[in-house]
Enzyme design. Structure first.
Site, PDB file in Angstrom:
ATOM      1  N   HIS A 214     -20.539   8.675  -6.816  1.00 14.26           N
ATOM      2  CA  HIS A 214     -20.888   7.734  -5.746  1.00 14.26           C
ATOM      3  C   HIS A 214     -21.783   8.450  -4.726  1.00 14.26           C
ATOM      4  O   HIS A 214     -21.478   9.574  -4.317  1.00 14.26           O
ATOM      5  CB  HIS A 214     -19.605   7.229  -5.078  1.00 14.26           C
ATOM      6  CG  HIS A 214     -19.866   6.171  -4.067  1.00 14.26           C
ATOM      7  ND1 HIS A 214     -20.099   4.855  -4.415  1.00 14.26           N
ATOM      8  CD2 HIS A 214     -19.974   6.223  -2.712  1.00 14.26           C
ATOM      9  CE1 HIS A 214     -20.323   4.144  -3.320  1.00 14.26           C
ATOM     10  NE2 HIS A 214     -20.247   4.957  -2.280  1.00 14.26           N
TER      11      HIS A 214
ATOM     12  N   GLY B 147     -30.867   6.517 -15.164  1.00 12.86           N
ATOM     13  CA  GLY B 147     -30.128   7.492 -15.967  1.00 12.86           C
ATOM     14  C   GLY B 147     -30.516   8.951 -15.764  1.00 12.86           C
ATOM     15  O   GLY B 147     -30.384   9.746 -16.685  1.00 12.86           O
TER      16      GLY B 147
HETATM   17  C1  GRF Z   1     -26.643   7.728  -8.327  1.00  9.33           C
HETATM   18  O1  GRF Z   1     -27.111   7.925  -7.036  1.00  9.33           O
HETATM   19  C2  GRF Z   1     -25.152   7.517  -8.336  1.00  9.33           C
HETATM   20  O2  GRF Z   1     -24.495   8.081  -7.248  1.00  9.33           O
HETATM   21  C3  GRF Z   1     -25.021   6.031  -8.240  1.00  9.33           C
HETATM   22  O3  GRF Z   1     -26.113   5.512  -8.952  1.00  9.33           O
HETATM   23  C4  GRF Z   1     -27.184   6.454  -8.940  1.00  9.33           C
HETATM   24  C5  GRF Z   1     -27.616   6.616 -10.365  1.00  9.33           C
HETATM   25  O4  GRF Z   1     -28.825   7.301 -10.473  1.00  9.33           O
HETATM   26  N1  GRF Z   1     -23.721   5.616  -8.727  1.00  9.33           N
HETATM   27  P1  GRF Z   1     -29.416   7.672 -11.896  1.00  9.33           P
HETATM   28  O5  GRF Z   1     -29.540   6.375 -12.689  1.00  9.33           O
HETATM   29  O6  GRF Z   1     -28.493   8.639 -12.533  1.00  9.33           O
HETATM   30  O7  GRF Z   1     -30.750   8.257 -11.585  1.00  9.33           O
END
Ligand code: GRF
Length: 190
Positions: A103, A12
């Site tokens: 993404h 998160g």
């Molecule tokens: C991010 O790299 C996003 O692109 C992908 O999942 C990851 C989430 O990272 N969908 P975080 O949990 O916000 O650190």
């Protein structure tokens, strides 16, 4: 005041960035009304730490239906911030234009089923790509296929690893995600 619901499955850090941007005014006139996780994760804890209402809905075939039942009626935007479940067709159609996802690659390349986290970065390196980056897009029932809202790229260096790519991409995400949220919230599409 616009109401945002954030869906998470992991650490998160993007959720944290959104929380911080709302607090600093970089995302003005908005609040996170609810954080929903589909599994136990630190994202839920981040919501709790910031005093944001949060709920765990177990992942599985009824996830979308269960989410519909608890989604606040005044929700303006649903933000997928590292969310791993697939929302069903009915949900995506009901909230068309109101759901966005981030993404970790340059869509339309390296998207679709199984393309998440390190799988994406490994595929990018294996393909010998010259660039990678991040994409914010609308969510439709086709996985990673919705209209692109914002995208930012960088050149892949010679000694790049999946880990180094992930780090660079996260930094880009922290830039373009708040920007995309502002764009969508001010579009008055709904
Ligand atoms: C991010 O790299 C996003 O692109 C992908 O999942 C990851 C989430 O990272 N969908 P975080 O949990 O916000 O650190």
């Amino acid at each position: 005041m616009k109401n945002i619901v954030v869906l998470v499955s992991g650490g998160g850090t993007n959720l944290q960035r959104i929380i911080d941007c709302i607090e600093s005014g970089e995302i003005p006139n908005a609040q996170i009304s609810l954080v929903v996780a589909d599994r136990e994760c630190f994202g839920l804890q981040r919501a709790e730490n910031s005093g944001i209402k949060n709920v765990l809905i177990k992942r599985g075939k009824d996830f979308s239906e269960n989410l519909s039942k608890i989604l606040p009626e005044d929700t303006d935007l649903i933000v997928l911030a590292g969310f791993l479940s697939i929302l069903n067709k009915e949900f995506c159609e009901n909230f068309s234009g109101k759901i966005i996802n981030i993404h970790p690659a340059l869509l339309p390349k390296f998207g679709g089923k199984g393309m998440w986290g390190h799988h994406v970065h490994e595929a990018v390196l294996k393909a010998g790509e010259k660039q990678s980056g991040a994409t914010v897009h609308y969510v439709t029932s086709g996985i990673d296929e919705g209209e692109i809202i914002l995208q930012k790229s960088f050149d892949i260096s010679e000694h790049e690893t999946p880990e180094s790519l992930a780090e660079k991409i996260h930094a880009i995400e922290y830039e373009i995600f708040p920007e995309a949220i502002n764009l969508v919230l001010n579009k008055d599409k709904w």
